[in-house]
Design an enzyme around this catalytic site. Sequence first.
Site, mmCIF file in Angstrom:
data_model
loop_
_atom_site.group_PDB
_atom_site.id
_atom_site.type_symbol
_atom_site.label_atom_id
_atom_site.label_comp_id
_atom_site.label_asym_id
_atom_site.label_seq_id
_atom_site.Cartn_x
_atom_site.Cartn_y
_atom_site.Cartn_z
ATOM 1 N NE ARG A 17 1.140 2.682 8.081
ATOM 2 C CZ ARG A 17 -0.174 2.779 8.054
ATOM 3 N NH1 ARG A 17 -0.776 3.850 8.578
ATOM 4 N NH2 ARG A 17 -0.914 1.841 7.498
ATOM 5 C CG ASP A 52 -1.902 1.094 1.288
ATOM 6 O OD1 ASP A 52 -1.858 1.971 0.398
ATOM 7 O OD2 ASP A 52 -2.730 1.100 2.201
ATOM 8 C CB SER A 68 -9.202 4.459 5.900
ATOM 9 O OG SER A 68 -9.183 4.717 4.514
ATOM 10 C CD GLU A 116 -8.822 7.779 9.280
ATOM 11 O OE1 GLU A 116 -8.353 6.754 8.739
ATOM 12 O OE2 GLU A 116 -8.460 8.942 8.985
ATOM 13 C CD GLN A 173 -5.015 -1.080 9.301
ATOM 14 O OE1 GLN A 173 -4.966 0.085 9.688
ATOM 15 N NE2 GLN A 173 -5.186 -1.384 8.030
ATOM 16 C CG ASP A 204 -11.414 8.429 6.344
ATOM 17 O OD1 ASP A 204 -11.142 7.364 5.742
ATOM 18 O OD2 ASP A 204 -10.713 9.453 6.273
#
Length: 334
Positions: free
Chosen positions: A109, A56, A251, A248, A124, A235
């Site tokens: 990340r 991604d 997504s 949030e 997630q 979202d």
Amino acid sequence: MSLIYPRHYENKLSIIETQKAIKLVKDSFERKLADSLKLTRVSAPLFVEPGTGLNDNLNGIEKPVCFKLPKLNKEVEIVQSLAKWKRFALGKYQFSEGMGIYTDMNAIRPEEETDNLHSIYVDQWDWEKVININERSIAYLKAVVINIINCLADTNDLLKQTFPLLSFEVERDVYFITSEDLLKMYPDFSPKERENAICREKKTVFIIGIGDKLSNGLPHDNRAPDYDDWGLNGDILVYYPLLDMAVELSSMGIRVDQKAILRQLEISNCLDRQILPFHKAIINNELPLTIGGGIGQSRLCLILLEKLHIGEVQVSTWNEEDILAAKNYSALIL
């Protein structure tokens, strides 16, 4: 976003209670989501080969963590999400219409700006489901969102029964609004300010249409051009009073078909991706039509357990100044 420390913060659960509550939330929500959307749990990769096109690209600027496998003479990348891999897997496993998969996704990340909600470590639930051409619609998208919110609210209710000191309430009545209508409602606000404003009023919100340019010439937020259809995605946001902001949680969206991926690759100046195996499979109609998304595990635990900092519900690496500041507010960073 810089760190936010409210004047009054009460850590309602001890470390042991926090760990038990995290397991309760994850186990309960996972079961409810799987039952509601007809999903089967599968194993998923931690890393993929760059040449497959399966990783991604997120907003298009995050650089994935990569390393070499000397024995195999290959370089691989840690996944940033499984948005593309899941659709590929549904085709490979020959899942039938109406059925789907979910898995635990763990990512790194390194360029992430850490704060109350953001960590270098991302965990997630990634899920994906096969749909038919008639379900590529806003109406179907909304129906799936409502199912997910009900799973969140049911988990919230169970948690509060087990830990009565907790009081956060997930609003089941989802307010749907397009990103363009939200812009018209708050034309002088930034996208984040718009999200905060609408969530303060409506509590649980789904913003439809993320990635395409709005009437002001800017997208509400960036989205990679090769998984979500920008007109059929969005979202899930909830208002979190402790931080006085929209959080949030997910997504998600209906995925690109042949027409949408070609349009979005052209808009994003990414037509060179057409030659990658994943993209070619979509363009040649070799993959099933799907809907899918990611739901933040630590984010969900943070709000349901009424925590101040995401480091209270996951183990990661933090700035030493942030750790000391959190201790002053009884935020027990793990």
